[in-house]
Scaffold this motif. Structure first.
Motif, PDB file in Angstrom:
ATOM      1  N   ASN A 249      14.663   4.915   3.479  1.00 39.33           N
ATOM      2  CA  ASN A 249      15.739   4.959   2.478  1.00 39.33           C
ATOM      3  C   ASN A 249      16.099   6.383   2.078  1.00 39.33           C
ATOM      4  O   ASN A 249      16.857   6.594   1.125  1.00 39.33           O
ATOM      5  CB  ASN A 249      15.329   4.185   1.223  1.00 39.33           C
ATOM      6  N   MET A 250      15.542   7.382   2.789  1.00 37.70           N
ATOM      7  CA  MET A 250      15.774   8.805   2.519  1.00 37.70           C
ATOM      8  C   MET A 250      15.380   9.220   1.104  1.00 37.70           C
ATOM      9  O   MET A 250      15.990  10.085   0.499  1.00 37.70           O
ATOM     10  CB  MET A 250      17.238   9.189   2.771  1.00 37.70           C
ATOM     11  N   ASN A 251      14.318   8.612   0.583  1.00 36.67           N
ATOM     12  CA  ASN A 251      13.794   8.958  -0.738  1.00 36.67           C
ATOM     13  C   ASN A 251      12.603   9.893  -0.529  1.00 36.67           C
ATOM     14  O   ASN A 251      11.452   9.486  -0.617  1.00 36.67           O
ATOM     15  CB  ASN A 251      13.397   7.695  -1.491  1.00 36.67           C
TER      16      ASN A 251
ATOM     17  N   GLY B 271       0.797  -1.213   0.000  1.00 34.44           N
ATOM     18  CA  GLY B 271       0.000   0.000   0.000  1.00 34.44           C
ATOM     19  C   GLY B 271       0.832   1.266   0.000  1.00 34.44           C
ATOM     20  O   GLY B 271       2.066   1.245   0.094  1.00 34.44           O
ATOM     21  N   ILE B 272       0.125   2.389  -0.102  1.00 39.72           N
ATOM     22  CA  ILE B 272       0.783   3.685  -0.196  1.00 39.72           C
ATOM     23  C   ILE B 272       1.471   4.044   1.124  1.00 39.72           C
ATOM     24  O   ILE B 272       2.575   4.575   1.134  1.00 39.72           O
ATOM     25  CB  ILE B 272      -0.230   4.773  -0.599  1.00 39.72           C
ATOM     26  N   GLY B 273       0.829   3.748   2.232  1.00 38.87           N
ATOM     27  CA  GLY B 273       1.434   4.039   3.533  1.00 38.87           C
ATOM     28  C   GLY B 273       2.725   3.272   3.747  1.00 38.87           C
ATOM     29  O   GLY B 273       3.724   3.833   4.213  1.00 38.87           O
ATOM     30  N   TYR B 274       2.726   2.009   3.395  1.00 38.05           N
ATOM     31  CA  TYR B 274       3.946   1.201   3.514  1.00 38.05           C
ATOM     32  C   TYR B 274       5.022   1.717   2.570  1.00 38.05           C
ATOM     33  O   TYR B 274       6.196   1.793   2.933  1.00 38.05           O
ATOM     34  CB  TYR B 274       3.647  -0.265   3.215  1.00 38.05           C
ATOM     35  N   LEU B 275       4.624   2.094   1.356  1.00 32.38           N
ATOM     36  CA  LEU B 275       5.565   2.641   0.387  1.00 32.38           C
ATOM     37  C   LEU B 275       6.218   3.911   0.924  1.00 32.38           C
ATOM     38  O   LEU B 275       7.432   4.102   0.803  1.00 32.38           O
ATOM     39  CB  LEU B 275       4.854   2.938  -0.932  1.00 32.38           C
ATOM     40  N   MET B 276       5.424   4.756   1.559  1.00 29.51           N
ATOM     41  CA  MET B 276       5.966   5.989   2.123  1.00 29.51           C
ATOM     42  C   MET B 276       6.920   5.706   3.278  1.00 29.51           C
ATOM     43  O   MET B 276       7.970   6.349   3.386  1.00 29.51           O
ATOM     44  CB  MET B 276       4.831   6.901   2.575  1.00 29.51           C
ATOM     45  N   MET B 277       6.593   4.761   4.143  1.00 32.97           N
ATOM     46  CA  MET B 277       7.480   4.422   5.258  1.00 32.97           C
ATOM     47  C   MET B 277       8.777   3.811   4.745  1.00 32.97           C
ATOM     48  O   MET B 277       9.857   4.120   5.247  1.00 32.97           O
ATOM     49  CB  MET B 277       6.776   3.451   6.216  1.00 32.97           C
TER      50      MET B 277
END
Length: 69
Positions: free
Chosen positions: A32-34, A21-27
């Motif tokens: 990774n400092m992206n 999901g989007i939340g996991y992708l953001m975390m």
């Protein structure tokens, strides 16, 4: 109003306890400092919230035309 709050709740729950999901992708991106990906996720979440609110406000207006705010 409730659909946007439910959406925010689902994003928060997938941030805390999911691996998709989007939340996991953001975390994952933030660890990774992206930051570009993190802000892209925020923009997507914000746009989805606004679109869902507008859709359901339109449906509410059509179904309860007798009720005035």
């Amino acid at each position: 109003m409730a659909i946007t709050l439910a959406f925010v709740g689902s994003v928060i729950s997938e941030t805390l306890a999911s691996n998709l999901g989007i939340g996991y992708l953001m975390m994952s991106a933030s660890s990774n400092m992206n930051m570009a990906l993190v802000f892209a996720g925020l923009i997507v979440i914000g746009a989805m919230g606004v679109v869902m609110y507008e859709i359901f406000a339109f449906i509410e207006k059509r179904m309860t035309h007798w009720a005035h705010r």
